[in-house]
Design a protein around this motif. Structure first.
Motif, PDB file in Angstrom:
ATOM      1  N   GLN A   6       0.819  -0.782  -0.166  1.00  0.00           N
ATOM      2  CA  GLN A   6       0.148   0.243  -0.071  1.00  0.00           C
ATOM      3  C   GLN A   6       1.137   1.103   0.041  1.00  0.00           C
ATOM      4  OE1 GLN A   6      -2.980  -0.043  -0.553  1.00  0.00           O
ATOM      5  NE2 GLN A   6      -3.254   1.954  -0.886  1.00  0.00           N
ATOM      6  N   GLU A   7       2.175   1.230   0.612  1.00  0.00           N
ATOM      7  CA  GLU A   7       2.897   2.179   0.830  1.00  0.00           C
ATOM      8  C   GLU A   7       3.021   2.151  -0.722  1.00  0.00           C
ATOM      9  OE1 GLU A   7       7.063   4.089   3.730  1.00  0.00           O
ATOM     10  OE2 GLU A   7       5.832   1.889   4.055  1.00  0.00           O
ATOM     11  N   ILE A   8       3.731   1.730  -1.005  1.00  0.00           N
ATOM     12  CA  ILE A   8       4.949   1.475  -2.642  1.00  0.00           C
ATOM     13  C   ILE A   8       2.995   2.485  -3.703  1.00  0.00           C
ATOM     14  CG2 ILE A   8       4.950   0.451  -4.493  1.00  0.00           C
ATOM     15  CD1 ILE A   8       7.402   1.020  -2.300  1.00  0.00           C
ATOM     16  N   GLN A   9       2.071   1.835  -3.877  1.00  0.00           N
ATOM     17  CA  GLN A   9       1.168   2.319  -4.573  1.00  0.00           C
ATOM     18  C   GLN A   9       0.577   3.620  -4.263  1.00  0.00           C
ATOM     19  OE1 GLN A   9      -2.082  -0.076  -4.230  1.00  0.00           O
ATOM     20  NE2 GLN A   9      -1.565  -2.079  -3.828  1.00  0.00           N
ATOM     21  N   ASN A  10       1.299   3.921  -3.029  1.00  0.00           N
ATOM     22  CA  ASN A  10       0.773   5.481  -2.417  1.00  0.00           C
ATOM     23  C   ASN A  10       2.018   6.328  -2.766  1.00  0.00           C
ATOM     24  OD1 ASN A  10      -1.801   4.545  -1.568  1.00  0.00           O
ATOM     25  ND2 ASN A  10      -0.772   4.652   0.684  1.00  0.00           N
ATOM     26  N   ASP A  11       3.163   5.955  -2.886  1.00  0.00           N
ATOM     27  CA  ASP A  11       3.913   6.147  -3.621  1.00  0.00           C
ATOM     28  C   ASP A  11       4.053   6.732  -4.809  1.00  0.00           C
ATOM     29  OD1 ASP A  11       5.364   6.523  -1.213  1.00  0.00           O
ATOM     30  OD2 ASP A  11       6.704   5.344  -1.582  1.00  0.00           O
ATOM     31  N   ILE A  12       3.784   5.835  -5.911  1.00  0.00           N
ATOM     32  CA  ILE A  12       3.560   5.685  -7.579  1.00  0.00           C
ATOM     33  C   ILE A  12       2.293   6.862  -7.743  1.00  0.00           C
ATOM     34  CG2 ILE A  12       2.579   4.610  -9.508  1.00  0.00           C
ATOM     35  CD1 ILE A  12       4.073   1.734  -7.831  1.00  0.00           C
ATOM     36  N   ARG A  13       1.381   6.888  -7.366  1.00  0.00           N
ATOM     37  CA  ARG A  13      -0.313   7.723  -7.191  1.00  0.00           C
ATOM     38  C   ARG A  13       0.339   9.054  -6.544  1.00  0.00           C
ATOM     39  NH1 ARG A  13      -3.063   3.780  -4.187  1.00  0.00           N
ATOM     40  NH2 ARG A  13      -4.245   2.924  -5.314  1.00  0.00           N
ATOM     41  N   TRP A  14       1.425   9.154  -5.937  1.00  0.00           N
ATOM     42  CA  TRP A  14       1.578  10.863  -5.862  1.00  0.00           C
ATOM     43  C   TRP A  14       2.652  11.612  -6.972  1.00  0.00           C
ATOM     44  CZ3 TRP A  14      -1.165  14.341  -3.369  1.00  0.00           C
ATOM     45  CH2 TRP A  14      -1.743  13.826  -2.211  1.00  0.00           C
ATOM     46  N   HIS A  15       3.341  10.953  -7.200  1.00  0.00           N
ATOM     47  CA  HIS A  15       4.701  10.544  -8.084  1.00  0.00           C
ATOM     48  C   HIS A  15       3.653  10.751  -9.352  1.00  0.00           C
ATOM     49  CE1 HIS A  15       8.475   8.822 -10.653  1.00  0.00           C
ATOM     50  NE2 HIS A  15       7.993   9.940 -10.507  1.00  0.00           N
ATOM     51  N   ALA A  16       2.915   9.654  -9.782  1.00  0.00           N
ATOM     52  CA  ALA A  16       1.747  10.066 -10.955  1.00  0.00           C
ATOM     53  C   ALA A  16       1.485  11.592 -11.017  1.00  0.00           C
ATOM     54  CB  ALA A  16       0.737   8.937 -11.464  1.00  0.00           C
ATOM     55  N   LEU A  17       0.380  11.773  -9.858  1.00  0.00           N
ATOM     56  CA  LEU A  17       0.381  13.521  -9.847  1.00  0.00           C
ATOM     57  C   LEU A  17       0.660  14.240  -9.584  1.00  0.00           C
ATOM     58  CD1 LEU A  17      -2.581  12.753  -6.655  1.00  0.00           C
ATOM     59  CD2 LEU A  17      -2.988  12.818  -9.064  1.00  0.00           C
ATOM     60  N   ASP A  18       1.985  14.320  -9.572  1.00  0.00           N
ATOM     61  CA  ASP A  18       3.596  14.789  -9.741  1.00  0.00           C
ATOM     62  C   ASP A  18       3.729  15.248 -10.943  1.00  0.00           C
ATOM     63  OD1 ASP A  18       3.601  15.748  -6.626  1.00  0.00           O
ATOM     64  OD2 ASP A  18       5.273  14.460  -6.411  1.00  0.00           O
ATOM     65  N   GLU A  19       3.736  14.434 -12.009  1.00  0.00           N
ATOM     66  CA  GLU A  19       4.319  14.674 -13.205  1.00  0.00           C
ATOM     67  C   GLU A  19       3.108  14.714 -14.166  1.00  0.00           C
ATOM     68  OE1 GLU A  19       7.557  14.350 -14.393  1.00  0.00           O
ATOM     69  OE2 GLU A  19       7.761  14.374 -11.887  1.00  0.00           O
ATOM     70  N   TYR A  20       2.249  14.492 -13.883  1.00  0.00           N
ATOM     71  CA  TYR A  20       1.071  14.529 -14.242  1.00  0.00           C
ATOM     72  C   TYR A  20       0.790  16.198 -15.212  1.00  0.00           C
ATOM     73  CZ  TYR A  20      -4.003  15.059 -16.648  1.00  0.00           C
ATOM     74  OH  TYR A  20      -5.170  15.049 -17.125  1.00  0.00           O
ATOM     75  N   PRO A  21       0.814  16.071 -17.072  1.00  0.00           N
ATOM     76  CA  PRO A  21      -0.362  15.579 -17.909  1.00  0.00           C
ATOM     77  C   PRO A  21       1.377  14.482 -18.143  1.00  0.00           C
ATOM     78  CG  PRO A  21       0.298  17.144 -18.631  1.00  0.00           C
ATOM     79  CD  PRO A  21       0.511  17.978 -17.260  1.00  0.00           C
ATOM     80  N   ASN A  22       2.507  14.520 -17.669  1.00  0.00           N
ATOM     81  CA  ASN A  22       3.848  13.401 -18.329  1.00  0.00           C
ATOM     82  C   ASN A  22       3.033  12.092 -17.861  1.00  0.00           C
ATOM     83  OD1 ASN A  22       4.571  15.169 -19.826  1.00  0.00           O
ATOM     84  ND2 ASN A  22       5.202  16.244 -18.102  1.00  0.00           N
ATOM     85  N   GLU A  23       3.857  11.180 -18.135  1.00  0.00           N
ATOM     86  CA  GLU A  23       3.505   9.808 -17.888  1.00  0.00           C
ATOM     87  C   GLU A  23       4.720   9.987 -16.382  1.00  0.00           C
ATOM     88  OE1 GLU A  23       4.200   6.556 -20.064  1.00  0.00           O
ATOM     89  OE2 GLU A  23       2.446   7.374 -21.091  1.00  0.00           O
ATOM     90  N   CYS A  24       4.669   8.804 -15.365  1.00  0.00           N
ATOM     91  CA  CYS A  24       5.789   9.179 -14.267  1.00  0.00           C
ATOM     92  C   CYS A  24       6.237   7.846 -14.597  1.00  0.00           C
ATOM     93  CB  CYS A  24       5.181   9.390 -12.765  1.00  0.00           C
ATOM     94  SG  CYS A  24       4.585   7.630 -12.350  1.00  0.00           S
ATOM     95  N   CYS A  25       7.208   7.828 -14.565  1.00  0.00           N
ATOM     96  CA  CYS A  25       7.998   6.129 -14.306  1.00  0.00           C
ATOM     97  C   CYS A  25       9.369   5.772 -12.738  1.00  0.00           C
ATOM     98  CB  CYS A  25       8.609   6.250 -15.007  1.00  0.00           C
ATOM     99  SG  CYS A  25       9.922   7.529 -15.748  1.00  0.00           S
TER     100      CYS A  25
END
Length: 112
Positions: A6-25
């Motif tokens: 769940q912690e990793i999923q949350n980290d990825i969600r936040w990273h995706a939001l920070d990079e939007y509209p681009n893809e995060c990786c």
């Protein structure tokens, strides 16, 4: 997907939001029996439609721990489908690829 806590999923969600509209990786590594999320810079020429992890980020992740998976986001993908390029990346490295579909708030794994 035991490394996708769940912690990793949350980290990825936040990273995706920070990079939007681009893809995060990024890269998920295991260090001392714990999964760690390493956010990477997307160095792709077209960040809204693809991702590319730099060699520098890859080497950094390798120095931190054992690479368990790569991840990236699809900001506007309603289906949550891996592209042929996504599959090729997973196959060539022999590592699972995680896709976070932002519109569906869903994680999907491709394991070659």
């Amino acid at each position: 997907m035991q490394y996708l806590s769940q912690e990793i999923q949350n980290d990825i969600r936040w990273h995706a939001l920070d990079e939007y509209p681009n893809e995060c990786c990024g890269i998920i590594v295991e260090q001392n029996h714990k999964s760690i999320c390493i956010n990477c810079d997307n160095v792709s020429a077209d960040k809204q439609l693809s991702f590319e992890i730099s060699g520098k980020d890859y080497l950094k992740a390798q120095s931190i721990g054992d690479i368990k998976a790569y991840y990236h986001s699809h900001p506007n993908d309603k289906i949550g489908k891996f592209s042929p390029c996504d599959k090729a990346i997973s196959k060539s490295h022999g590592v699972p690829l995680i896709l976070f579909s932002m519109l569906n708030n869903k994680f999907i794994e491709y394991n070659s």
